[in-house]
Structures are given as C-alpha cells and as structure tokens.
Design an enzyme around this catalytic site. Structure first.
Site, PDB file in Angstrom:
ATOM      1  N   GLY A 153      48.247  44.542  38.600  1.00 26.23           N
ATOM      2  CA  GLY A 153      48.705  45.114  37.337  1.00 26.23           C
ATOM      3  C   GLY A 153      49.826  46.116  37.536  1.00 26.23           C
ATOM      4  O   GLY A 153      50.810  46.133  36.783  1.00 26.23           O
ATOM      5  N   HIS A 195      42.281  48.338  32.785  1.00 28.83           N
ATOM      6  CA  HIS A 195      42.317  47.813  34.143  1.00 28.83           C
ATOM      7  C   HIS A 195      43.288  46.629  34.095  1.00 28.83           C
ATOM      8  O   HIS A 195      42.880  45.483  33.877  1.00 28.83           O
ATOM      9  CB  HIS A 195      40.925  47.364  34.600  1.00 28.83           C
ATOM     10  CG  HIS A 195      39.913  48.460  34.608  1.00 28.83           C
ATOM     11  ND1 HIS A 195      39.661  49.241  35.715  1.00 28.83           N
ATOM     12  CD2 HIS A 195      39.091  48.917  33.632  1.00 28.83           C
ATOM     13  CE1 HIS A 195      38.718  50.125  35.433  1.00 28.83           C
ATOM     14  NE2 HIS A 195      38.363  49.949  34.174  1.00 28.83           N
ATOM     15  N   THR A 196      44.562  46.918  34.288  1.00 25.06           N
ATOM     16  CA  THR A 196      45.592  45.899  34.053  1.00 25.06           C
ATOM     17  C   THR A 196      45.467  44.715  34.998  1.00 25.06           C
ATOM     18  O   THR A 196      45.868  43.602  34.651  1.00 25.06           O
ATOM     19  CB  THR A 196      46.992  46.515  34.183  1.00 25.06           C
ATOM     20  OG1 THR A 196      47.119  47.129  35.475  1.00 25.06           O
ATOM     21  CG2 THR A 196      47.224  47.551  33.099  1.00 25.06           C
ATOM     22  N   CYS A 197      44.930  44.941  36.187  1.00 28.73           N
ATOM     23  CA  CYS A 197      44.787  43.831  37.134  1.00 28.73           C
ATOM     24  C   CYS A 197      43.882  42.752  36.569  1.00 28.73           C
ATOM     25  O   CYS A 197      44.071  41.566  36.832  1.00 28.73           O
ATOM     26  CB  CYS A 197      44.205  44.317  38.456  1.00 28.73           C
ATOM     27  SG  CYS A 197      45.294  45.454  39.328  1.00 28.73           S
ATOM     28  N   PHE A 198      42.882  43.171  35.800  1.00 30.14           N
ATOM     29  CA  PHE A 198      41.886  42.236  35.283  1.00 30.14           C
ATOM     30  C   PHE A 198      42.022  42.013  33.781  1.00 30.14           C
ATOM     31  O   PHE A 198      41.134  41.449  33.151  1.00 30.14           O
ATOM     32  CB  PHE A 198      40.475  42.747  35.603  1.00 30.14           C
ATOM     33  CG  PHE A 198      40.271  43.031  37.064  1.00 30.14           C
ATOM     34  CD1 PHE A 198      40.193  41.995  37.977  1.00 30.14           C
ATOM     35  CD2 PHE A 198      40.169  44.328  37.523  1.00 30.14           C
ATOM     36  CE1 PHE A 198      40.012  42.249  39.318  1.00 30.14           C
ATOM     37  CE2 PHE A 198      39.991  44.596  38.871  1.00 30.14           C
ATOM     38  CZ  PHE A 198      39.907  43.547  39.777  1.00 30.14           C
TER      39      PHE A 198
END
Length: 866
Positions: A547, A830-833
């Site tokens: 992210g 949680h930008t990664c997810f």
C-alpha cells in the site's frame, strides 16, 4: 517395423554376430586358454555333408567342434593363434601352401576383426601377407600371436573404449551372465570426458568414432533385446550419453553430436515406435542441435564460404517435420472433439518448431529468388523444389485445421464454455506465420484468416501467452488485438515483480524531500536490483508494504510531471498529457532526471500502477521510434498546429506571391530572449512557396517536437530501457501499444467512480450490510464530489485512479472493518489489504464529519498503516 527389418541394423547384426562368435566356446572343455577350433577350407575341398556351415565372406566355411576331433586330417597342419587382447586362442587348420593373407581372412571370418587391423607374430617377426605357411616355417601345433594393428587415428584410446562397449553389449545381448551393465555407462562417460573441447575441427573426427564403431546400433539392439534388464540398461545408457553431452560440453561441440543423435532417431524409429519415450528424447535432443549446425543439400558437401562441413542434410530433416506435422494435425482434430478435448502436446510443438526453422532457413539460403517464392512456383527450377512444395502444402493443411479450431474457440468463449486443448494454438500459429513469410501472398492469406477470428486470438493471448516467448510476430499487427491482449503482451516484455523480500530494493524517504530522495534511490541503483522489486517506507511513519509502495508511485509520478519542476509541460488542450520541456536545461541535472523518470515509469508499468498521468502523442511516438506528423501535435501545440494547417491549405498562388512572408527559420523564446534557428542551411534566405511549404511544415514540426527535445527523450528512453533490459524492448513496448492503451495502463479508468460498483466489490468484517453505520457510509459516499471519492479511495487503498476494468481490476476486494477504538477517532486504513476501519459512530452526522476530514487533499495521505 522391428529392429530386424532395418537394412542398417541387418549390417550391424552381422557385425555383432561375428563379435558374438568370440564367445561360442561355452561348451568347450575349460582350460587355462579358451580354445576355439576352426576348420576352414574352400567349399569344394570338403563335402557339404561333413560340416554345419554358415556363409562368410571369401566363400569360407566355418565349423566349430571340440579340438580333438580335428586330428584326423593328416594332410593339413594345425596351428594356434593366441588373441592377446581377448585372452582367447583360435585353433586353425590349413595347407602348408596357404598364404598368410588367407589366415588373416580366416581370422576375420571367425572373429569379425577387420583384416587391416590384424598383425600375426611368429618367432618374434611379423608375418607378411604374400608368404605361405611353409615359407614362414609354421609347422603342426605352431603358436602364433595376434595383435591389433594401430588404427590410423589420433584417438586410439577412443576406438578401444567404444570397441569395449560394443563387446559388452554383444555379451549382454547373448544373455551372458557376469557382465556388469554399469560398465556400459562408464565407457560412455570415459568417451565423453575425452571429447576434444578446443574446436569443432578436432571434435568432429573424434565423435565420428562412435558412429564408425556402430555403437548407436549396438545400444539400440540392446534396447530391443528380450533379455531381462537389457532394455533398462540401454535406455539409461543412451539417456546418460545425450544428457551428459548437453550438460558437460560447450554448445558448438554439443551440436556436433547431431549425426550421432540422428542415427539413434533413425534406429529407434524403425525398431521401436515414434511414441517410444527414448525415441522422443532423442528427437527433442536432435531438434535442440539442428539450429546450431550446418544444414545443407548433402551431409558430404562443404560450404565454400565458411569451409564448414554440412553435418545434417536437409533431406534428413524433412521426415521429422512431416512426422511432427502429422502429430500436430491429430492434436488439432482432437482438441475440437468435446469428448477427447486434448490438443497438440507442448513437446511436439517445440520439436516441430526446432526442425522447421533450419528447413526454412536452408530454403531461404539456397532458393535465392531474391524475393518471395511465387504461389505457382516452378518446383523443378531449384535444388530444394520438393522441400518448397512440401512446406507449402504442410502450411495450408495446418492453417486450415487451425481455422476450424479458432472457430470453435470463438463459439465457446462467447458461450463461456470450455477451455481445453488450446494452449499450443499460439505457438503453432507463430510457426505457420514464419513459413508464410516464404511465399508470395501466403502471409496476407494468413492475416486475413486471423482477422475473422479476432475474438479467439485475443482470448488465446490473454489466456495462454507466457513470459519469455517471442510474440513480435503478433505485436506488429495491432488491428488483430484489443486493449486487454495488447496490454498482456507488453506486460510479458516487462520484468516480473518478485515477492522475495530479501531481494527487494529498500527505500526510506522523507515526504518533504520526496523527489530528491527518490531520485537518489532510483537513479543511482543497479537496474538489476530495481527489477528485483521495491520495498518502500516513509520516514517517521509506521506504515510499510504494498500500500505504501502504491502511494509512493502515485506521489513521485505527480512530482516528476509537475510543470513547476520544469521537466515536462502539460498540453494546453489536455492537461493530463505531458511533453518534455525544451527549456528543462535550466536545471544542470535535467538529463539525469529524465533517465530517472524513464526508470520510474517503467517500474510503474511493471508493478501495474495507475499514476494518473499520460503522454502526449508526439512524445509517445518518439519513444516508439516513429515519426511525428502534423496531426500528432494537435494537443501539444494547438497554435502551431492551426498555423501549419493554414499554410498547407492556402491558395498556392497566394503563397507564391509571398503573402506569408516566411523563410526557413524558426523563432523561439529561450530563457526570456528570442532566438532564431535556421531549418535549412542559409534558411533565412529561402522563401516559403507553394512547392516547398510541405517541407517547411515538416522541418518546423521536427525541430519543435523532435530536435529541441531529442536529448530529453533519449535519456528518458535509456532509463526505461534500464528496467526492460535493452532499447529494442523499450521501443517494442511503445510500438506495440496504441496511445490510448498506454493511457489506460498509466492513468487508469477515465470513467467516474461508480458507487454501486464500489459497494458491490466491498465486504464487511464486524459489520453487516444492514447495519446503520454501513447504510450511512454509502449514503455519504453517494453525496461526495468525484474528487472526494478519489481521495477516499486513495486513503483506503493507495489507489486514486482505478484500472480500466474498474474495481474488478484491483488485486483484491475491498473491506470495511469494525474497530473497537474510541468514537472520537478518525477512520484508519490498511492499504496493503484494501481495508478501512472505523468504530460504530452513533449518528450519520458524526460519520459525515469524520469522513469530511479524511477526504481533504492534504489529509488523505499518511493515515494508512501496513
């Protein structure tokens, strides 16, 4: 056809049979010496009823029997020949007047040892052919010694190794016990280890020993032997020979094994079957060799220009092409059967390609027509007439079957049914296209047929095109593909993103120094390191992971193309589009920054990042290595475009009357002052008229959009090439795309964000879709402006511009998580997810206020955590 049916193997069997006769003494009384009693005379010297005979050369009759029974012939002398190399003794009989040459022939008939390789020693002297037994004082029960004559070769040890190998094979074929099969493998290893590696001229004669000794035929005979364990022994030995030669020897030397492997293929093809695993291994190995050896009309001829011997004849390649084409044809037919549903195998397609290429190249080299071969080509005019006709018929047969297959694919794709047996269609099409390039009209016929199946072709590309394969043959025909298939092909040209964290290029960047520090990390890094992947972290922030990397790509690209940084200028008619700034040299490091920009854009494409910027057409065309025309500058400089159009559209008489008052010069403003550039030598004295006005416009466009920014474009392209490995691939990437394709890949979707689609791609954790907080959330999003939605999406996912496919093009679905934090806390992500988290706010108004805060442009960044 069995092994015994082959004329080649018949000869080998006779040879091996003679070698086996060295071992027929199983029933003789054992003694220190193995005695083989041989009575030989002319056919008319003995009644046929007294012997059990087998025909040998020179009309001799051989009779094996116990030694004592021969003492009844007082008119003949008996003498012994001790075979030093094999530890056996021959008992021979003859007349005192018989010549020594006759004795040599008797030994050859009994043992198979060539006469020229025999030396007979008696009384310490070598016996001469022309002398008789009596002249050499050979009396009854005399003892002679047989020793080998040194072959005329620089590799006597190799001859001995292979002779030992053949002897071992003979004993195994006979079923003799006590023979170690592993010794065959060890002999092969010894032979391979001594292969000269200092050039083909030394290796070729050495390897010819293997063929001259009939070793391939002996091993194939062992492979077909009925005795237990022989087949496995031979299979292991042949596999070892082929694989070891490939792994241990340099490519040029390995390719010289082609005649040996060809012999294995011929023998196995006759003795076993074309589906035999060992035959297929040999065929594939031969295919990997023929690309690197000399292919010609005859394997006995020499190429005068290179003085290189023809190793494989074209005629020896054709049967493999024919065989494999039949396999592909059967596979294509099977792939259309809804019950069978399997297509051509990858190995058959690979082998087909391997054998077709040298055949095609040989035709190109030898037909020498200077152009394409006519459809109604007189096949009797040139040496390869049969091959030319054969390849043309093969091409049409396979293309016709593939046409039927593509029709089926299109029908099933539209019905969303089926997906089997199609994975090799693209590879076969590629090889057929290569063949079509030989014949007049064939290539046009090829593309005309494919245009009828554009849907099928695009589906096959997206579904089956693999990284590392060559797709240049289709990349140049953009009219046959769509955006999705072109994008997929270009992604195959780019390096693959790796997930191994230990190989990632790590960056720790201060947001306040984003451009400068990003430049230091990217511009000075080894390209190989960058291709391995990136790990990004902002200083004084806990967030890491994909992210944060997406956020960095977006922010650094916005900075690079920000006109205030003087590297690029926005097009007046489309502020999303950018063109290199001719005045960028105000910064002494501007060219290094253009290289940096090229690297960043290549990395963004490699990581499938939409960064919200697009290129001007003139810039795009130069990166593709194409020319820039008047219509291409419409967005970059609408004023110049309009002026040039007027010049070209004016009445010629008015132009010739010097109504324009123009000469071949270009006035530009550079760093606050006007500068005059001549478009031609002495251009200020050349008046623009109706005859040269087109040239004037072309030169003006070239100087304005090419010459003035040539250094900038060159450095940007060089930086891009650093990531994609070379400049040819860099040009191919841009040349293979339409400008609108690059827009979609770099900028993303041009459509406004659909809240309904957003909602359809969102799942919940801790909340239910019917909860009031979820109802309020979507109601607030519906009421946002387009820009606020982008900022919210960016806060949530680090994606501000969706892919062309919309939310369905994201790497994951989106999630709303219920947090247990205080109600006065702002949402987090949680930008990664692709997760956004917020507590159960008590009212719509409270939620509205919290969301208003995070959808402000200066707040939407840096809230994410890993």
């Amino acid at each position: 056809m069995t092994l015994l049916d082959s004329p080649t193997i018949d000869c080998v069997q006779q040879r091996i049979k003679r070698k086996l006769e060295d071992y027929v003494d199983d029933d003789l009384p054992s003694s220190d010496d193995d005695l083989v009693s041989v009575r030989m005379r002319k056919d008319d010297d003995l009644p046929s009823s007294t012997t059990t005979s087998t025909s040998f050369p020179h009309q001799f009759t051989t009779h094996f029997q116990p030694r004592a029974s021969l003492f009844s012939l007082p008119d003949r002398i008996q003498f012994f020949v001790r075979m030093i190399s094999q530890g056996k003794t021959l008992v021979l009989h003859g007349n005192p007047n018989d010549k020594i040459k006759t004795v040599h022939e008797m030994i050859h008939s009994a043992t198979g040892i060539p006469v020229m390789e025999q030396r007979l020693i008696y009384g310490g002297k070598q016996l001469q052919w022309e002398h008789s037994l009596s002249h050499c004082r050979i009396t009854n029960d005399a003892g002679l010694h047989l020793v080998g004559r040194m072959r005329s070769t620089v590799h006597p040890q190799a001859w001995q190794v292979i002779d030992d190998l053949v002897s071992i094979v003979c004993r195994l074929c006979k079923g003799e016990r006590g023979v170690c099969p592993k010794s065959i493998k060890s002999r092969l290893s010894e032979f391979l280890n001594k292969t000269p590696k200092d050039g083909i001229d030394h290796a070729a004669p050495y390897l010819n020993i293997f063929l001259s000794s009939s070793a391939p035929a002996a091993l194939v005979m062992l492979y077909m032997s009925p005795h237990n364990g022989n087949k496995e022994c031979a299979e292991e030995a042949i596999q070892h020979f082929i694989k070891s030669s490939r792994n241990a020897l340099p490519r040029p030397i390995y390719s010289e094994f082609a005649p040996i492997v060809l012999e294995f293929c011929k023998l196995l093809g006759r003795a076993a079957a074309h589906d035999d695993p060992l035959y297929r291994l040999c065929r594939s190995s031969l295919g990997s060799m023929v690309e690197f050896v000399k292919i010609g009309r005859s394997s006995k001829n020499y190429d005068v220009g290179s003085y290189k011997k023809v190793v494989i004849a074209v005629q020896e390649i054709v049967p493999f092409v024919d065989e494999l084409a039949s396999k592909l044809s059967e596979g294509l037919v099977s792939s259309m059967d809804p019950i069978v549903s399997y297509g051509p195998s990858a190995s058959d397609v690979r082998d087909f390609a391997a054998f077709v290429r040298p055949l095609r190249d040989a035709i190109i080299d030898q037909v020498a027509l200077g152009s394409l071969i006519p459809m109604h080509y007189n096949h009797n005019l040139h040496c390869y007439s049969d091959e030319v006709k054969f390849l043309y018929v093969l091409y049409h047969d396979l293309l016709a079957k593939l046409q039927l297959c593509l029709n089926k694919v299109e029908d099933l794709v539209q019905k969303e049914k089926g997906d089997g047996g199609w994975d090799q269609y693209l590879s076969i099409l590629k090889e057929l296209h290569n063949i079509a390039e030989l014949y007049q009209g064939a290539e046009e016929y090829f593309w005309t047929n494919l245009r009828r199946n554009k849907v099928s072709l695009c589906y096959l590309i997206v579904r089956y095109a693999k990284r590392g394969e060559d797709y240049k043959w289709i990349l140049e025909h953009k009219d046959l593909t769509d955006f999705e298939s072109r994008r997929h092909l270009v992604m195959m040209l780019l390096p693959e993103v790796k997930d191994e964290y230990e190989e990632l290029h790590e960056m720790l960047i201060d947001r306040s120094q984003l451009l400068a520090e990003s430049f230091e990390y990217i511009a000075h890094a080894d390209p190989e390191t960058l291709r391995g992947g990136l790990f990004m972290e902002f200083k004084n922030e806990e967030a890491t992971g994909p992210g944060v990397l997406r956020e960095w790509f977006f922010l650094v690209c916005q900075a690079i193309f920000n006109p205030q940084n003087a590297l690029f200028v926005a097009c007046p008619n489309d502020r999303r589009r950018f063109f290199p700034n001719p005045a960028s040299k105000v910064d002494p490091m501007h060219l290094e920054y253009f290289s940096f920009a090229g690297r960043v854009i290549a990395l963004a494409l490699m990581h499938k990042m939409q960064v919200g910027i697009v290129f001007d057409r003139a810039f795009f065309l130069q990166l593709a290595g194409l020319n820039v025309s008047l219509e291409d500058i419409k967005d970059a400089d609408p004023y110049l475009y309009s002026s040039c159009k007027q010049i070209l559209d004016m009445d010629p008489s008015a132009v010739d009357q010097d109504a324009l008052g123009l000469t071949f010069v270009w006035e530009i403003e550079e760093l606050g002052s006007m500068k005059v550039l001549e478009l031609l030598p002495d251009g200020k004295h050349i008046t623009v008229n109706s005859r040269n006005r087109k040239e004037y416009v072309d030169l003006l466009i070239r100087h304005r959009f090419v010459t003035s920014v040539s250094q900038q474009v060159r450095h940007f392209a060089r930086g891009f090439a650093d990531i994609v490995t070379d400049e040819e691939i860099q040009k191919l990437c841009f040349k293979s795309l339409e400008l609108e394709d690059l827009d979609g890949m770099l900028h993303g979707s041009e459509s406004a964000i659909s809240v309904d689609e957003w909602k359809a791609h969102t799942e919940y954790n801790g909340y239910k879709e019917t909860d009031p907080q979820i109802y309020w959330f979507w109601k607030i999003v519906h009421g946002m402006t387009a820009e606020q939605r982008k900022i919210l999406l960016f806060f949530w996912t680090s994606v501000k511009y969706l892919p062309v496919e919309g939310f369905g093009g994201l790497a994951s679905r989106l999630y709303i998580y219920k947090s247990n934090e205080s109600l006065d806390r702002l949402p987090s992500s949680h930008t990664c997810f692709y997760r956004i988290c917020f507590p159960a706010y008590p009212s719509l108004a409270v939620m509205q206020e919290r969301l208003n805060v995070i959808t402000q442009e200066h707040v939407g960044c840096s809230f994410g955590t890993w």
